[in-house]
Design a protein around this motif. Structure first.
Motif, mmCIF file in Angstrom:
data_model
loop_
_atom_site.group_PDB
_atom_site.id
_atom_site.type_symbol
_atom_site.label_atom_id
_atom_site.label_comp_id
_atom_site.label_asym_id
_atom_site.label_seq_id
_atom_site.Cartn_x
_atom_site.Cartn_y
_atom_site.Cartn_z
ATOM 1 N N ILE A 54 0.839 -1.206 0.000
ATOM 2 C CA ILE A 54 0.000 0.000 0.000
ATOM 3 C C ILE A 54 0.869 1.249 0.000
ATOM 4 C CG2 ILE A 54 -0.183 0.034 2.520
ATOM 5 C CD1 ILE A 54 -3.104 0.974 2.171
ATOM 6 N N ASP A 55 0.354 2.299 -0.584
ATOM 7 C CA ASP A 55 1.002 3.599 -0.553
ATOM 8 C C ASP A 55 1.051 4.082 0.904
ATOM 9 O OD1 ASP A 55 1.763 6.208 -2.063
ATOM 10 O OD2 ASP A 55 0.166 6.802 -0.661
ATOM 11 N N ALA A 56 2.199 4.605 1.324
ATOM 12 C CA ALA A 56 2.378 5.005 2.719
ATOM 13 C C ALA A 56 1.388 6.089 3.143
ATOM 14 C CB ALA A 56 3.810 5.473 2.949
ATOM 15 N N ALA A 57 1.125 7.061 2.268
ATOM 16 C CA ALA A 57 0.162 8.117 2.607
ATOM 17 C C ALA A 57 -1.236 7.542 2.823
ATOM 18 C CB ALA A 57 0.145 9.183 1.514
ATOM 19 N N THR A 58 -1.599 6.552 2.017
ATOM 20 C CA THR A 58 -2.901 5.905 2.171
ATOM 21 C C THR A 58 -2.962 5.141 3.490
ATOM 22 O OG1 THR A 58 -3.087 5.715 -0.223
ATOM 23 C CG2 THR A 58 -4.531 4.299 1.096
ATOM 24 N N PHE A 59 -1.882 4.449 3.833
ATOM 25 C CA PHE A 59 -1.848 3.732 5.106
ATOM 26 C C PHE A 59 -2.014 4.701 6.270
ATOM 27 C CE2 PHE A 59 0.340 2.124 8.860
ATOM 28 C CZ PHE A 59 -0.292 0.906 9.035
ATOM 29 N N VAL A 60 -1.276 5.804 6.266
ATOM 30 C CA VAL A 60 -1.367 6.792 7.348
ATOM 31 C C VAL A 60 -2.791 7.325 7.473
ATOM 32 C CG1 VAL A 60 -0.614 9.107 8.054
ATOM 33 C CG2 VAL A 60 1.075 7.439 7.270
ATOM 34 N N ALA A 70 7.227 6.003 0.776
ATOM 35 C CA ALA A 70 7.158 6.419 2.170
ATOM 36 C C ALA A 70 7.925 7.704 2.470
ATOM 37 C CB ALA A 70 7.681 5.301 3.069
ATOM 38 N N ALA A 71 8.939 8.026 1.699
ATOM 39 C CA ALA A 71 9.779 9.185 2.011
ATOM 40 C C ALA A 71 8.993 10.485 2.184
ATOM 41 C CB ALA A 71 10.874 9.346 0.960
ATOM 42 N N PRO A 72 8.049 10.815 1.294
ATOM 43 C CA PRO A 72 7.341 12.089 1.455
ATOM 44 C C PRO A 72 6.492 12.204 2.719
ATOM 45 C CG PRO A 72 7.044 11.248 -0.779
ATOM 46 C CD PRO A 72 7.688 10.163 0.028
ATOM 47 N N VAL A 73 6.104 11.073 3.298
ATOM 48 C CA VAL A 73 5.251 11.100 4.497
ATOM 49 C C VAL A 73 5.926 10.404 5.683
ATOM 50 C CG1 VAL A 73 3.079 11.289 3.216
ATOM 51 C CG2 VAL A 73 3.995 9.027 3.773
ATOM 52 N N ALA A 74 7.250 10.364 5.685
ATOM 53 C CA ALA A 74 7.978 9.612 6.717
ATOM 54 C C ALA A 74 7.669 10.096 8.129
ATOM 55 C CB ALA A 74 9.475 9.666 6.446
ATOM 56 N N LYS A 133 10.334 2.250 -7.307
ATOM 57 C CA LYS A 133 10.993 3.442 -7.832
ATOM 58 C C LYS A 133 11.339 4.460 -6.748
ATOM 59 C CE LYS A 133 9.125 3.148 -12.447
ATOM 60 N NZ LYS A 133 8.069 2.204 -12.581
ATOM 61 N N THR A 134 10.663 4.420 -5.631
ATOM 62 C CA THR A 134 10.947 5.360 -4.557
ATOM 63 C C THR A 134 11.512 4.601 -3.362
ATOM 64 O OG1 THR A 134 8.718 5.187 -3.657
ATOM 65 C CG2 THR A 134 9.113 6.920 -5.283
ATOM 66 N N ARG A 135 12.258 5.296 -2.550
ATOM 67 C CA ARG A 135 12.927 4.678 -1.414
ATOM 68 C C ARG A 135 12.530 5.396 -0.123
ATOM 69 N NH1 ARG A 135 13.643 1.509 -5.024
ATOM 70 N NH2 ARG A 135 15.585 1.082 -6.064
ATOM 71 N N LEU A 136 12.734 4.741 1.001
ATOM 72 C CA LEU A 136 12.450 5.336 2.301
ATOM 73 C C LEU A 136 13.358 6.527 2.561
ATOM 74 C CD1 LEU A 136 11.098 5.326 5.094
ATOM 75 C CD2 LEU A 136 12.783 3.622 5.794
ATOM 76 N N GLY A 137 14.642 6.380 2.286
ATOM 77 C CA GLY A 137 15.602 7.460 2.514
ATOM 78 C C GLY A 137 16.057 7.543 3.960
ATOM 79 N N SER A 138 17.182 8.214 4.160
ATOM 80 C CA SER A 138 17.788 8.308 5.485
ATOM 81 C C SER A 138 16.921 9.058 6.485
ATOM 82 C CB SER A 138 19.162 8.981 5.374
ATOM 83 O OG SER A 138 20.028 8.152 4.626
#
Length: 176
Positions: free
Chosen positions: A11-17, A37-41, A67-72
């Motif tokens: 699932i998209d992280a923003a949708t989960f939140v 997840a990075a944009p809504v970490a 294509k997108t990563r969690l990021g530091s």
């Protein structure tokens, strides 16, 4: 009202939140693979919905979602989350994490029940176990790679960094 019988979702992280309460009302979800997840970490780390999870993965490399990563920054936010205390499986492989973010995950007290933590494919690519198997796949030897050994010397060690060595077999997220 009818409950669905699945325990794992992508699932998209923003949708989960936003919708975690509705999702849990539909099914006893225990493992989530999060996309983008990075944009809504920060919001994710503050999400009470994480408290019910046993497994969490950000490793979607090789899939159409990878294509997108969690990021530091995202990993550091997660390491500070008070809602990961029941988590037993965490996969942040190939998430573009620097050594500081990896160290934050290893040194946090927010993951007391973690049994499997998969960190390789980031700033330190071989942060994993070196596993040897015989002809039928039976694990014959498991030991930390040099990279994992060096990392644990710098940042401390956790049993969850050595799941194969401790169990003498590969561990699937479905087992946890």
């Amino acid at each position: 009202f009818r409950r669905v019988l699945f325990r794992s979702i992508v699932i998209d992280a923003a949708t989960f939140v936003r919708d975690w309460r509705d999702l849990y009302a539909l099914a006893p979800i225990r493992h989530v693979d999060l996309v983008d997840a990075a944009p809504v970490a920060a919001e994710l780390a503050a999400c009470e919905g994480l408290a019910q999870l046993r497994g969490l993965s950000f490793n979607l490399a090789g899939t159409r979602f990878g294509k997108t990563r969690l990021g530091s920054a995202g990993a550091r936010a997660l390491a500070a989350s008070p809602y990961l205390r029941k988590l037993r499986y965490l996969d942040v492989r190939y998430s573009d994490l620097d050594e500081g973010a990896l160290a934050a995950l290893v040194t946090t007290d927010a993951l007391p029940r973690l049994e499997v933590g998969l960190l390789d494919g980031n700033a330190i690519p071989d942060l994993c176990e070196d596993v040897s198997s015989d002809w039928d796949g039976t694990v014959t030897d498991a030991r930390p790679t040099q990279a994992l050994y060096d990392f644990t010397q710098r940042h401390g060690d956790r049993p969850w960094l050595h799941p194969v060595e401790l169990r003498r077999r590969h561990v699937l997220c479905e087992e946890i």
